[in-house]
Design an enzyme around this catalytic site. Structure first.
Site, PDB file in Angstrom:
ATOM      1  N   HIS A  18     -21.622 -16.360  68.547  1.00 43.19           N
ATOM      2  CA  HIS A  18     -21.515 -16.586  70.001  1.00 43.19           C
ATOM      3  C   HIS A  18     -20.364 -15.749  70.579  1.00 43.19           C
ATOM      4  CE1 HIS A  18     -17.818 -18.913  69.423  1.00 43.19           C
ATOM      5  NE2 HIS A  18     -18.403 -19.411  68.367  1.00 43.19           N
ATOM      6  N   ARG A  67     -22.476 -22.878  73.234  1.00 43.95           N
ATOM      7  CA  ARG A  67     -21.941 -21.511  73.196  1.00 43.95           C
ATOM      8  C   ARG A  67     -22.900 -20.549  72.472  1.00 43.95           C
ATOM      9  NH1 ARG A  67     -18.679 -24.832  69.853  1.00 43.95           N
ATOM     10  NH2 ARG A  67     -18.153 -24.068  67.755  1.00 43.95           N
ATOM     11  N   GLU A 121     -21.557 -24.799  63.923  1.00 42.11           N
ATOM     12  CA  GLU A 121     -20.322 -24.321  63.277  1.00 42.11           C
ATOM     13  C   GLU A 121     -19.903 -25.340  62.207  1.00 42.11           C
ATOM     14  OE1 GLU A 121     -17.372 -21.397  63.395  1.00 42.11           O
ATOM     15  OE2 GLU A 121     -18.677 -22.367  61.933  1.00 42.11           O
ATOM     16  N   HIS A 191     -22.549 -19.307  64.594  1.00 43.58           N
ATOM     17  CA  HIS A 191     -21.084 -19.418  64.654  1.00 43.58           C
ATOM     18  C   HIS A 191     -20.397 -18.650  63.526  1.00 43.58           C
ATOM     19  CE1 HIS A 191     -21.632 -22.648  67.623  1.00 43.58           C
ATOM     20  NE2 HIS A 191     -22.767 -22.795  66.975  1.00 43.58           N
ATOM     21  N   GLY A 192     -19.095 -18.489  63.701  1.00 41.08           N
ATOM     22  CA  GLY A 192     -18.328 -17.714  62.721  1.00 41.08           C
ATOM     23  C   GLY A 192     -18.580 -18.157  61.296  1.00 41.08           C
TER      24      GLY A 192
HETATM   25  O1  LIG Z   1     -14.540 -23.294  65.025  1.00 41.12           O
HETATM   26  C1  LIG Z   1     -13.692 -22.483  65.394  1.00 41.12           C
HETATM   27  O2  LIG Z   1     -12.510 -22.715  65.690  1.00 41.12           O
HETATM   28  C2  LIG Z   1     -14.108 -21.029  65.469  1.00 41.12           C
HETATM   29  O3  LIG Z   1     -15.419 -20.981  65.875  1.00 41.12           O
HETATM   30  C3  LIG Z   1     -14.041 -20.412  64.102  1.00 41.12           C
HETATM   31  O4  LIG Z   1     -12.810 -20.731  63.682  1.00 41.12           O
HETATM   32  P1  LIG Z   1     -12.167 -19.969  62.438  1.00 41.12           P
HETATM   33  O5  LIG Z   1     -12.206 -18.502  62.771  1.00 41.12           O
HETATM   34  O6  LIG Z   1     -10.823 -20.551  62.383  1.00 41.12           O
HETATM   35  O7  LIG Z   1     -13.031 -20.326  61.272  1.00 41.12           O
END
Ligand SMILES: O=C(O)[C@H](O)COP(=O)(O)O
Length: 250
Positions: A18, A67, A121, A191-192
């Protein structure tokens, strides 16, 4: 003009984290808290759409968080095929009934969008809502890095990447891989960390290698699925940049 050529037995898989969220901007741990994009995140999603505008998309999967869903829909506003992405509502019999489409032709002009909580996430537990820098000051940089990037160390009462993979990769294998096998081109907006767990599977990364895997917000990554294998093609460059794809590893 950037052309995208797929030979008949190949399908495209686009992964996109996102765009920047309001809590990314405030440097807060977000996890499964459902916060929207910032204006910059909206622009990132639109730019991402420009980069993938010539890549065919037959199905879209998002997490159940706004998001990721905003990112998918904003990116698709730039798509050249002009098919209409439509969120499928199968959460209840009534939802399915009430959202039915009664025209075959119209259905052909649409792209089903499926929201799956399994792509959410990683749940950051007791870190959710905390400032990342303050957390590092309090618990130490190494400990926070371990929580954020290691494979099997969960944050307090949260999910490790391994636990996230158990739902995200399982969902990918059960629901998304069969679509690619059937010849459908797929985009996943997530998500990341849920994407890090999927990329770990696609690229066969070790627990050690995945520690250094970082994903920027709103940058699409392209894979070609061929004969049951995933070939990473890097990030499609924008229309304003020369070349077609940053081939990272064939
Ligand atoms: O959930 C979060 O804070 C971000 O989407 C990813 O966080 P991180 O980069 O700390 O894993």
């Amino acid at each position: 003009m950037i052309f995208f050529l797929l030979i008949s037995d190949e399908t495209a898989l686009i992964l996109i984290r996102h765009g920047e969220s309001l809590w990314n901007e405030k440097n807060l741990f977000t996890g499964c808290v459902d916060v929207p994009l910032t204006e910059k995140g909206v622009e990132e999603a639109i730019e991402a759409g420009k980069r993938i505008s010539n890549i065919p998309v037959d199905m879209i999967y998002t997490s159940s968080l706004i998001r990721a869903q905003m990112t998918a829909m904003l990116a698709m506003t730039q798509h050249r095929r002009k098919k209409v992405p439509i969120f499928m509502h199968n959460e209840s019999e009534q939802a399915k009934q009430w959202s039915q489409i009664y025209s075959e032709e119209t259905m052909k002009q649409s792209i089903p969008v499926i929201a799956a909580w399994q792509l959410n996430e990683r749940m950051y537990g007791e870190l959710q809502g905390l400032n990342k820098q303050e957390t590092a000051d309090k618990f130490g940089k190494e400990q926070v890095h371990e929580w954020r990037r290691s494979y099997d160390t969960p944050p307090p009462n949260g999910e490790s990447l391994e636990m996230c993979a158990e739902r995200a990769v399982a969902y990918f294998k059960e629901h998304i891989e069969p679509q690619l096998l059937s010849g459908k081109h797929v985009m996943i907006a997530a998500h990341g960390n849920s994407l890090r767990s999927i990329i770990m599977y696609l690229d066969k990364l070790t627990c050690q290698e995945v520690i250094s895997l970082e994903l920027s917000t709103g940058i699409p990554m392209l894979y070609i699925f061929k004969e049951g294998k995933f070939i990473r093609r890097g990030s499609p460059v924008g229309p304003s940049e020369a070349g077609v794809y940053a081939y990272t590893r064939v």
